[in-house]
Write an enzyme that holds these catalytic residues in place. Sequence first.
Site, PDB file in Angstrom:
ATOM      1  N   GLU A 316      57.376 -52.195  96.435  1.00 44.78           N
ATOM      2  CA  GLU A 316      58.144 -51.267  97.284  1.00 44.78           C
ATOM      3  C   GLU A 316      57.227 -50.163  97.801  1.00 44.78           C
ATOM      4  O   GLU A 316      57.531 -48.975  97.726  1.00 44.78           O
ATOM      5  CB  GLU A 316      59.321 -50.684  96.491  1.00 44.78           C
ATOM      6  CG  GLU A 316      60.232 -51.757  95.918  1.00 44.78           C
ATOM      7  CD  GLU A 316      61.342 -51.224  95.036  1.00 44.78           C
ATOM      8  OE1 GLU A 316      62.449 -51.769  95.093  1.00 44.78           O
ATOM      9  OE2 GLU A 316      61.084 -50.261  94.277  1.00 44.78           O
ATOM     10  N   CYS A 334      66.286 -45.165  99.555  1.00 45.64           N
ATOM     11  CA  CYS A 334      65.924 -44.063  98.651  1.00 45.64           C
ATOM     12  C   CYS A 334      64.639 -43.368  99.084  1.00 45.64           C
ATOM     13  O   CYS A 334      64.483 -42.164  98.868  1.00 45.64           O
ATOM     14  CB  CYS A 334      65.741 -44.586  97.228  1.00 45.64           C
ATOM     15  SG  CYS A 334      67.277 -44.937  96.351  1.00 45.64           S
ATOM     16  N   CYS A 412      70.184 -48.035  92.982  1.00 48.23           N
ATOM     17  CA  CYS A 412      69.775 -46.644  93.152  1.00 48.23           C
ATOM     18  C   CYS A 412      70.168 -46.080  94.509  1.00 48.23           C
ATOM     19  O   CYS A 412      70.454 -44.883  94.637  1.00 48.23           O
ATOM     20  CB  CYS A 412      68.271 -46.515  92.946  1.00 48.23           C
ATOM     21  SG  CYS A 412      67.288 -47.648  93.951  1.00 48.23           S
TER      22      CYS A 412
END
Length: 653
Positions: A316, A334, A412
């Site tokens: 990521e 996020c 998340c």
Amino acid sequence: MNDNTTPASGKVQIHDPFWSEYIRLVREVMVPYQWEALNDRVEGAEPSHAIRNFKLAAGREAGEFYGMVFQDSDVGKWLEAVAYLLETKRDSALEEIADGVIELLAEAQRDDGYLNTYFMLKEPGKEWTNLAECHELYCAGHLIEAATAYFRATGKRKLLDAVSRYADYIAAVFGAEPGKLQGYDGHQEIELALVKLFQVTGEEKYLELSRYFLDQRGQQPHYFEQEWEKRGRTLHFPQLSMVHDHLYSQSHLPVREQTTAEGHAVRLVYMCTAMADIALETKDAGLLEACRKLWDNIVNKRMYITGGIGSMEQGESFTADYDLPPDLAYAETCASVGLIFFARRMLELEHTSKYADVMERALYNTVISGMSLDGTKFFYVNPLEVYPEVLGKNKNYNHVKAVRQGWFTCACCPPNVARLIASLGDYIYSTKGDTLYVELYIGGRTARIMNGISAVIEQISSYTSDGKVRLNVTPEQAGEFTIALRMPDWCHEVQVSLNGQSRTHHAGNADGYIHLTRKWVSGDTLELQFAMPVTAMKGHPHIRQTFSKVALQRGPFVYCLEEADNGQRLYQLRLPQGNEYSLAEEAGFPEGIRTISVSGRRMLPEAGWGEELYSSGPPLKSREVQLKFIPYFAWANRGEGEMSVWIGEEQQR
């Protein structure tokens, strides 16, 4: 909203034709939906068990831990979102649910202050043995953030007292003193949370603990390798090299020596947020300079036009300067939330509009792309180009989805979006000295103390649709102060009228703001008209994936093509230079949002290509077509289909 309502000083009551609906969705749809998801009551969605894990830890139920090692953090983020909602509008039913969750957390907490359901239930006795992978301090940080927000909103101390005990326990475990662990978490979060705890409690020890964790990162010998050896070289995530890939967790160098955005994108911007916090609180010039360098590298070389960051699925992560593939983009929701956190802190450190420009870009594009228009489905990944027929077949695209999901095993992003939108009022204005900075043009009402005088500022905005904004200024008594209006980076002309007297500006001051200093009196009115042309944006020539292509932008919104409007094979479409754009408001999109139509061309092979995979056949021909672009944030709300932000530009002959 009751126009006679004056919010508490510094707080903003939002009333905006675009954002009020998002806040309503968070309050009425997202937070209740996520509560159901956390309790495993959403049919067809990935199970969470996050609440049940706490019930197991509290002894209310029997069973085994379920979920990711960081599952506790989803509860913390949900509670934080609830707190922001309660701060702007009390809701006894929602507060009762939240109080019940807090009671559960307090029951689950160990006598020494420790609170992490994974280690309490699944690996008791192995606490703090795998900081590289197991997110203990990360989870603690989200509980701390929830506690500080809930205390500010309600004045209730139960969770604040619990996390203070937890933070005290952490301070007893970690530090430079003999016998303490000299480590830090693999996923940064505790650092920024501890600053918030310091700000609420006034306890300097929490600020010093935050600084310790930052300064410890990247020191040699490498802590993650030491603990790996000590625990017998075991791994929690064997598919990732969190122990030895030090770039991944930004532990390759001390934070003050880092100059490029490396590794996991969310971790990087959370770390930068904490660095900026510490720089602000302690006047640390070295940390500030490191923040500037990392900011410049992210924004000038490693950020998508949508405000997305992180161009690689593996880890990521960031990759290299100008490597921004639209179809392989990770651009985790996020990460853009974290970029907004970082931008907000940089505004507090040095007030230049470039930070608010990026804050706006990420907010209006990637962040709200992360949720469906009805608030019930979510993107973890935000690509800039999608071809559904290869998804599930080409493993390079395993992270890409053509439609939003109901929930995730690693969930998340949904609560992160909820907590940001619920706290949106904190991002609209900044105050420094006797200057009120308008960062975001979002309608609402706030009360501020300016140069010792209480003043109510009411913003009436149709910024997202036609670029119009009105500010009604009502000081309790006449007084001199400055209102600084951000000149957005997408705008090159704004007409500013003060009590009917107009002036056209083509740029702000050196800091990017138009400063208006005067003796303000009740009834003063500012009216702004931002020019909002459709602009064909180009990428830097070093971005190979966008060379000779353009992306349309109008106001703060980046646009995209969807199959629903333009048919399949979007790669065949071309946008000629100089064509006229037309705007339309259509059903199914938020109020005031315009679609863009323009004459373009579709490149087509000659008929009769046959079965040959390759041929020296005749050149392509083209036919005129009408192209329709929609705001990027609204894509994938009309079923599965192709999407592309970038389109080939056809040069004028």
